[in-house]
Scaffold this active site. Structure first.
Site, PDB file in Angstrom:
ATOM      1  N   SER A  49       0.782  -1.246   0.000  1.00 37.75           N
ATOM      2  CA  SER A  49       0.000   0.000   0.000  1.00 37.75           C
ATOM      3  C   SER A  49       0.810   1.291   0.000  1.00 37.75           C
ATOM      4  CB  SER A  49      -0.931   0.001   1.220  1.00 37.75           C
ATOM      5  OG  SER A  49      -0.175  -0.223   2.395  1.00 37.75           O
ATOM      6  N   PHE A  73      -1.783  -3.465   5.743  1.00 40.33           N
ATOM      7  CA  PHE A  73      -2.446  -3.269   7.030  1.00 40.33           C
ATOM      8  C   PHE A  73      -2.714  -1.778   7.176  1.00 40.33           C
ATOM      9  CE2 PHE A  73      -2.127  -5.002  11.671  1.00 40.33           C
ATOM     10  CZ  PHE A  73      -3.491  -5.058  11.718  1.00 40.33           C
ATOM     11  N   ALA A 139       7.217  -3.381   6.275  1.00 40.38           N
ATOM     12  CA  ALA A 139       8.002  -2.624   7.251  1.00 40.38           C
ATOM     13  C   ALA A 139       7.049  -2.383   8.404  1.00 40.38           C
ATOM     14  CB  ALA A 139       8.493  -1.315   6.669  1.00 40.38           C
ATOM     15  N   TYR A 234      22.215   1.515  11.021  1.00 44.50           N
ATOM     16  CA  TYR A 234      21.498   0.647  10.087  1.00 44.50           C
ATOM     17  C   TYR A 234      22.197  -0.713   9.915  1.00 44.50           C
ATOM     18  CZ  TYR A 234      17.961  -0.664   6.821  1.00 44.50           C
ATOM     19  OH  TYR A 234      16.909  -1.328   6.254  1.00 44.50           O
ATOM     20  N   VAL A 273      12.342   8.411   0.708  1.00 42.47           N
ATOM     21  CA  VAL A 273      11.472   8.891   1.789  1.00 42.47           C
ATOM     22  C   VAL A 273      10.226   8.009   1.838  1.00 42.47           C
ATOM     23  CG1 VAL A 273      10.240  10.868   2.743  1.00 42.47           C
ATOM     24  CG2 VAL A 273      12.266  11.243   1.329  1.00 42.47           C
TER      25      VAL A 273
END
Ligand code: NAD
Length: 408
Positions: A49, A73, A139, A234, A273
């Site tokens: 999405s 979700f 994510a 990271y 982004v």
């Protein structure tokens, strides 16, 4: 409802349906301009999405003409609140896909659960027969384990030592120093449980068991490497540990899929982004500098450009998948070019709040952040009343998929 942005830290709590729709449409137009691809027929996108998952779905549909099932979700609107941007994106995506005669259905729910895996499997069986490509682009900050019920929360922390670095509050235009204490063992394990490969493997094992994987199936998950500057938080941090696990999972799945000539692979993508990257300390400042350097060089890319390259150069290429020595697809090549990174390294120590506009593209960063939520989009009147309630045309609920039993 008149919908304006409401920024809280690194998220925006409102989203604009018309703005989101236009941003989706722009991505579709980009893919149409780039031209047709020959690729997978039946595609499942998990995390479809927003960000990289949405861009993958758009390229599959409007580039390769694939049928897609998207899993995500997202929150629907109610009388008081707008829907989440991924909800509006998915509504717009389906509207445009259907208008052009493409199959597109969506499942909204927790992809970590067995229930949603069962829904997706049933839909694949009924509508596709088998699936050719599975994009895994989740994510998430937390995961409820489908077998044990344990709740894991991911953290974005260094490992082994305290990390101090410059960071940015992009919306206040302030550069500040942040210090993050190292993660403990439990936090590391939890982050691996959320963002590592266990759930990806559960999806593929389950679809294999249900005999829903086509011969030659490919499955791809996404990772990030980035420069030294971001490694402590990271690559060498908790999220990096999870990404190592994702790669080990890819290698394991790749072996399992050999029998059906399939491939499982991790693609290392560029820093862009998204809601996920905005939450990572240090990364927004790095992205603001990177954007300035890459825009000046003419190599700037966002999610859609990256995903078009992934499909064009790799997933839809007639040759076998091309990888680096460690077995990763690399589409972060332009970001990692030596001259680009050298310039970023030169600018990094010079940046202070007073010269942000000169040395970084913080404006570009903020613009893109707003656009994630459908704001700052040309042609949208943000002072006009808009209905926040938007339906996703082919959102499948349990009742609409024959044969699904509630698996809890
Ligand atoms: P994003 O926040 O834009 O998208 C996350 C997606 O996951 C959304 O579709 C959301 O609905 C879905 N999701 C989250 N929790 C879910 C759940 N429980 N059930 C179902 N769906 C759920 O994130 P993104 O930045 O596009 O990240 C996608 C992948 O790309 C991640 O693996 C990330 O590490 C990787 N990546 C991101 C960047 C970057 O700069 N953003 C760079 C390289 C790799």
């Amino acid at each position: 409802m008149i919908i304006q942005p409401k920024i809280r830290g690194f998220i925006c709590t409102t989203a604009h349906p018309e703005g989101c729709s236009r941003v989706v449409e722009e991505q579709i137009q980009y893919v149409k301009r780039k031209g047709r691809l020959t690729g997978p027929k039946n595609v499942l996108v998990i995390g479809a999405s927003t960000g990289y998952g949405l861009a993958s779905r758009i390229v599959a549909t409007f580039g390769a003409g694939s049928k897609t099932i998207g899993v995500f979700f997202e929150k629907e609107a109610d009388e008081k609140r707008t829907a989440s941007p991924g909800w509006y994106n998915s509504a717009a995506f389906e509207k445009y896909a259907h208008r052009d005669g493409h199959y597109a259905k969506s499942i909204n729910g927790d992809a970590f659960s067995q229930k949603i895996k069962s829904h997706a499997a049933e839909l694949i069986r009924n509508d596709f027969g088998k699936v050719d490509l599975i994009i895994y682009s989740l994510a998430s900050p937390r995961r409820v384990h489908p077998v044990t019920g344990q709740v894991f929360s991911s953290v974005l922390k260094p490992i082994g030592q305290t990390f101090t670095s410059k960071s940015i509050d992009a919306f206040r235009g302030e550069v500040k120093e942040i210090t993050i204490e190292p993660a403990n063992e439990e936090e590391i394990a939890s982050t691996v449980a959320v963002m590592g490969g266990e759930d990806w493997e559960m999806w593929i094992d389950y679809l294999a068991k249900e005999n829903l994987l086509a011969d030659g199936v490919k499955t791809v998950a996404y990772s990030y490497v980035g420069p030294e500057l971001t490694h402590a938080i990271y690559k060498d941090g908790t999220i990096g540990k999870a990404k190592e696990h994702l790669k080990l999972t890819a290698d394991k799945l790749d072996k399992k899929l050999k029998d059906i000539y399939g491939r499982a692979i991790v693609s290392v993508d560029k820093a862009v982004v998204t809601q996920a990257s905005a939450a990572i300390p240090v990364v927004p400042l790095y992205i603001s500098i990177l954007f300035k350097v890459m825009k000046e060089k003419g190599t700037h890319e966002g999610c859609i450009e990256q995903m078009y390259r992934l499909f064009h150069d790799h997933l839809c290429a007639s040759s076998s998948l091309s990888t680096d020595q460690e077995g990763y697809i690399r589409i972060d090549d332009l970001e990692m070019q030596e001259d680009v990174q050298q310039k970023v390294m030169e600018l990094w120590p010079m940046v202070i709040s007073e010269n942000l506009a000169q040395y970084t593209d913080v404006k570009g960063y903020c613009d893109e952040f707003y656009r994630l939520f459908g704001f700052n989009v040309a042609g949208v009147n943000y002072d006009a009343e808009v209905d926040p309630v938007v339906t996703i045309p082919s959102l499948c609920t349990k009742q609409e998929i024959p044969g699904v039993k509630d698996a809890g």
